[in-house]
Enzyme design. Structure first.
Site, PDB file in Angstrom:
ATOM      1  N   ARG A 148      14.783   6.949 -18.072  1.00 16.02           N
ATOM      2  CA  ARG A 148      16.131   6.991 -18.639  1.00 16.02           C
ATOM      3  C   ARG A 148      16.302   7.845 -19.884  1.00 16.02           C
ATOM      4  NH1 ARG A 148      16.929   0.627 -18.396  1.00 16.02           N
ATOM      5  NH2 ARG A 148      14.697   0.868 -18.766  1.00 16.02           N
TER       6      ARG A 148
ATOM      7  N   ARG B 109      20.582   8.171 -11.245  1.00 18.75           N
ATOM      8  CA  ARG B 109      20.845   6.726 -11.244  1.00 18.75           C
ATOM      9  C   ARG B 109      22.332   6.376 -11.236  1.00 18.75           C
ATOM     10  NH1 ARG B 109      20.539   2.918 -11.252  1.00 18.75           N
ATOM     11  NH2 ARG B 109      19.573   1.549 -12.779  1.00 18.75           N
TER      12      ARG B 109
ATOM     13  N   TYR C  60       5.071 -11.894 -13.833  1.00 13.97           N
ATOM     14  CA  TYR C  60       6.472 -11.806 -13.386  1.00 13.97           C
ATOM     15  C   TYR C  60       6.747 -12.814 -12.265  1.00 13.97           C
ATOM     16  CZ  TYR C  60       7.211  -7.513 -16.035  1.00 13.97           C
ATOM     17  OH  TYR C  60       7.347  -6.607 -17.049  1.00 13.97           O
TER      18      TYR C  60
ATOM     19  N   ARG D 239       5.748   6.419 -18.104  1.00 14.85           N
ATOM     20  CA  ARG D 239       7.183   6.356 -17.789  1.00 14.85           C
ATOM     21  C   ARG D 239       7.871   7.699 -17.998  1.00 14.85           C
ATOM     22  NH1 ARG D 239       9.721   1.143 -17.837  1.00 14.85           N
ATOM     23  NH2 ARG D 239       8.104  -0.357 -17.463  1.00 14.85           N
TER      24      ARG D 239
ATOM     25  N   ASP E 191       7.692   1.191  -8.750  1.00 16.18           N
ATOM     26  CA  ASP E 191       7.527   0.166  -9.777  1.00 16.18           C
ATOM     27  C   ASP E 191       6.346  -0.710  -9.399  1.00 16.18           C
ATOM     28  OD1 ASP E 191       9.034  -0.881 -12.298  1.00 16.18           O
ATOM     29  OD2 ASP E 191       8.352  -2.661 -11.229  1.00 16.18           O
TER      30      ASP E 191
HETATM   31  O1  1CP Z   1       7.218   8.000 -14.700  1.00 17.99           O
HETATM   32  C1  1CP Z   1       6.908   6.817 -14.580  1.00 17.99           C
HETATM   33  O2  1CP Z   1       5.879   6.356 -15.114  1.00 17.99           O
HETATM   34  C2  1CP Z   1       7.842   5.958 -13.805  1.00 17.99           C
HETATM   35  C3  1CP Z   1       7.267   5.048 -12.766  1.00 17.99           C
HETATM   36  C4  1CP Z   1       7.192   3.602 -13.255  1.00 17.99           C
HETATM   37  C5  1CP Z   1       6.030   2.912 -13.616  1.00 17.99           C
HETATM   38  C6  1CP Z   1       4.626   3.474 -13.720  1.00 17.99           C
HETATM   39  C7  1CP Z   1       8.271   2.692 -13.369  1.00 17.99           C
HETATM   40  C8  1CP Z   1       9.674   3.002 -13.089  1.00 17.99           C
HETATM   41  N1  1CP Z   1       7.772   1.459 -13.713  1.00 17.99           N
HETATM   42  C9  1CP Z   1       6.403   1.571 -13.876  1.00 17.99           C
HETATM   43  C10 1CP Z   1       5.444   0.523 -14.194  1.00 17.99           C
HETATM   44  C11 1CP Z   1       5.933  -0.770 -14.710  1.00 17.99           C
HETATM   45  N2  1CP Z   1       7.023  -1.495 -14.334  1.00 17.99           N
HETATM   46  C12 1CP Z   1       5.211  -1.544 -15.639  1.00 17.99           C
HETATM   47  C13 1CP Z   1       3.880  -1.158 -16.217  1.00 17.99           C
HETATM   48  C14 1CP Z   1       4.055  -0.166 -17.322  1.00 17.99           C
HETATM   49  C15 1CP Z   1       4.396  -0.711 -18.664  1.00 17.99           C
HETATM   50  O3  1CP Z   1       3.622  -1.543 -19.190  1.00 17.99           O
HETATM   51  O4  1CP Z   1       5.405  -0.272 -19.214  1.00 17.99           O
HETATM   52  C16 1CP Z   1       5.923  -2.738 -15.865  1.00 17.99           C
HETATM   53  C17 1CP Z   1       5.544  -3.868 -16.787  1.00 17.99           C
HETATM   54  C18 1CP Z   1       7.073  -2.695 -15.023  1.00 17.99           C
HETATM   55  C19 1CP Z   1       8.095  -3.743 -14.865  1.00 17.99           C
HETATM   56  C20 1CP Z   1       9.444  -3.143 -15.103  1.00 17.99           C
HETATM   57  N3  1CP Z   1      10.184  -2.497 -14.155  1.00 17.99           N
HETATM   58  C21 1CP Z   1      10.108  -3.029 -16.323  1.00 17.99           C
HETATM   59  C22 1CP Z   1       9.602  -3.560 -17.656  1.00 17.99           C
HETATM   60  C23 1CP Z   1      10.386  -4.755 -18.065  1.00 17.99           C
HETATM   61  C24 1CP Z   1       9.677  -5.630 -19.048  1.00 17.99           C
HETATM   62  O5  1CP Z   1       9.383  -6.772 -18.671  1.00 17.99           O
HETATM   63  O6  1CP Z   1       9.408  -5.166 -20.184  1.00 17.99           O
HETATM   64  C25 1CP Z   1      11.320  -2.338 -16.090  1.00 17.99           C
HETATM   65  C26 1CP Z   1      12.405  -1.989 -17.060  1.00 17.99           C
HETATM   66  C27 1CP Z   1      11.337  -2.007 -14.709  1.00 17.99           C
HETATM   67  C28 1CP Z   1      12.345  -1.182 -13.990  1.00 17.99           C
HETATM   68  C29 1CP Z   1      11.952   0.254 -14.004  1.00 17.99           C
HETATM   69  N4  1CP Z   1      10.766   0.734 -13.471  1.00 17.99           N
HETATM   70  C30 1CP Z   1      10.730   2.094 -13.608  1.00 17.99           C
HETATM   71  C31 1CP Z   1      11.939   2.514 -14.261  1.00 17.99           C
HETATM   72  C32 1CP Z   1      12.299   3.930 -14.601  1.00 17.99           C
HETATM   73  C33 1CP Z   1      12.681   1.357 -14.500  1.00 17.99           C
HETATM   74  C34 1CP Z   1      14.071   1.309 -15.119  1.00 17.99           C
HETATM   75  C35 1CP Z   1      15.019   1.288 -13.970  1.00 17.99           C
HETATM   76  C36 1CP Z   1      16.335   1.936 -14.237  1.00 17.99           C
HETATM   77  O7  1CP Z   1      17.231   1.239 -14.738  1.00 17.99           O
HETATM   78  O8  1CP Z   1      16.527   3.123 -13.880  1.00 17.99           O
END
Ligand code: 1CP
Length: 340
Positions: A30, A39, A150, A26, A75
């Site tokens: 943020r 954003r 999910y 990640r 994502d």
């Molecule tokens: O630099 C990077 O790695 C960003 C790219 C990225 C990746 C690899 C994002 C952006 N999401 C992910 C993978 C992801 N998404 C996973 C696997 C990684 C992990 O285990 O942490 C999972 C479970 C998700 C699902 C997801 N999407 C979550 C997690 C929620 C939860 O259930 O705990 C969230 C918060 C998102 C939204 C998201 N995806 C990515 C970002 C930066 C965000 C936040 C969005 C924002 O408000 O800007």
């Protein structure tokens, strides 16, 4: 294409004798003010659909820390939208408006043409490679169980009880859904590599809630099916497993080059249990909220504990948290860089 001489790819292959590579799960996100500024102007989904904005945010952490690999900005759930899942990304995490509740819902899932229906992601990869031609780029997908959790649950969860129940209540519909997810994910990873990704990572974020028996059937088998789609290509394959400790002997057999290790286990112990594979990890992201001296000490302790530094990629043991102090990230990166 390939960047086979980079420290990152060499470490994936177990033959890096230079400085230890480091990137951060990640890493675009943020905790960076420049990401928050983007954003403020666009929603998460608008960002994910714009090849130019994808490239801009992928460059942010590279510009700051010169990390050894970039990762695609997207994502894991993006793949599900053309399949028919309605997904929203509010502050608290993803929400799905039409969760899978019955075998009839599985029947409604669409197979997709990844080149067409996820073209904005592939265009993003090509744009990133133009902007960062010398940086290895990691493409990614979610594991079928993590995606299914999910899809069935409708949101994130602590123990994904509904998803686990669905597997046992509807094993045939589950098999159908997992086969579809694995085949789409495999074709999607292949398309990502063909567009320019130098390595790929599967996120098995939530499979760690499964019994060992179910782990074999619903995590490892579908993941091997995915990796089988790209095994003939050069790109190293990384599997990140959250809560890997109970399954090390099972994960050892997965058809991939690297295991990403969470922070619940010592990285050296995981490395010993995974002969022939490289390891990636595993500083606890919460350590970054403490003093910089402790960040340096913990980073060094993890590196000191390893027997073989030719097959390690330093990273966190899970995604970086939104409010993480940037100085801590710098202290971690500097410590890895100076190590050898
Ligand atoms: O630099 C990077 O790695 C960003 C790219 C990225 C990746 C690899 C994002 C952006 N999401 C992910 C993978 C992801 N998404 C996973 C696997 C990684 C992990 O285990 O942490 C999972 C479970 C998700 C699902 C997801 N999407 C979550 C997690 C929620 C939860 O259930 O705990 C969230 C918060 C998102 C939204 C998201 N995806 C990515 C970002 C930066 C965000 C936040 C969005 C924002 O408000 O800007």
């Amino acid at each position: 294409m390939g960047l086979t001489d980079s420290a990152f790819v060499r470490a994936c292959r177990g033959c890096n004798d230079g400085p230890i590579p480091v990137w951060i799960m990640r890493q675009a996100g943020r905790y960076l003010p420049e990401y928050r500024a983007v954003r403020e102007k666009v929603s998460f989904q608008e960002l994910c659909r714009s090849p130019e904005l994808i490239t801009e945010v992928v460059k942010h952490p590279i510009a700051r820390f010169d990390l050894d690999a970039a990762i695609l900005f997207s994502d894991i759930l993006t793949m599900l939208e053309p399949m028919g899942m309605q997904i929203d990304f509010p502050e608290g995490g993803p929400v799905l408006a039409n969760p899978i509740e019955s075998p009839a819902d599985v029947d409604r899932l669409r197979d997709i043409d990844v080149e067409k229906e996820l073209s904005f992601v592939l265009a993003g990869i090509r744009e990133i490679k133009r902007a960062l031609p010398d940086k290895p780029l990691i493409g990614f997908i979610g594991s079928p169980f993590t995606l299914a959790s999910y899809m069935v649950q409708g949101s994130g969860s602590k123990n994904f009880a509904r998803a686990k129940r669905f597997l046992h209540e509807y094993p045939e519909a589950s098999q159908k859904m997992f086969d579809l997810l694995a085949d789409i994910a495999g074709r999607y990873l292949r398309a990502q590599i063909e567009a320019g990704a130098d390595a790929v990572q599967v996120f098995e974020s939530w499979g760690g809630v499964l019994s060992r028996r179910d782990y074999i059937d619903w995590s490892v088998k579908p993941i091997n099916r995915i990796f089988g789609h790209v095994g003939d290509l050069q790109a190293p394959r990384i599997l990140f497993v959250n809560n890997v400790a109970p399954y090390l002997d099972i994960v050892k057999e997965v058809d991939c080059e690297v295991i990403g290790v969470d922070y619940l286990i010592e990285l050296a112990e995981a490395a010993r249990a995974l002969p022939g594979k490289s390891v990636q990890g595993n500083l606890d992201p919460s350590v970054l909220f403490g003093p910089a001296d402790n960040v340096r000490a913990e980073t060094k302790r993890i590196l000191d504990s390893l027997d073989n530094h030719n097959r390690v990629i330093f990273n966190l043991g899970h995604g970086i948290e939104p409010e993480t102090p940037i100085e801590s990230v710098q202290a971690m990166v500097d410590t890895v860089r100076a190590y050898r």
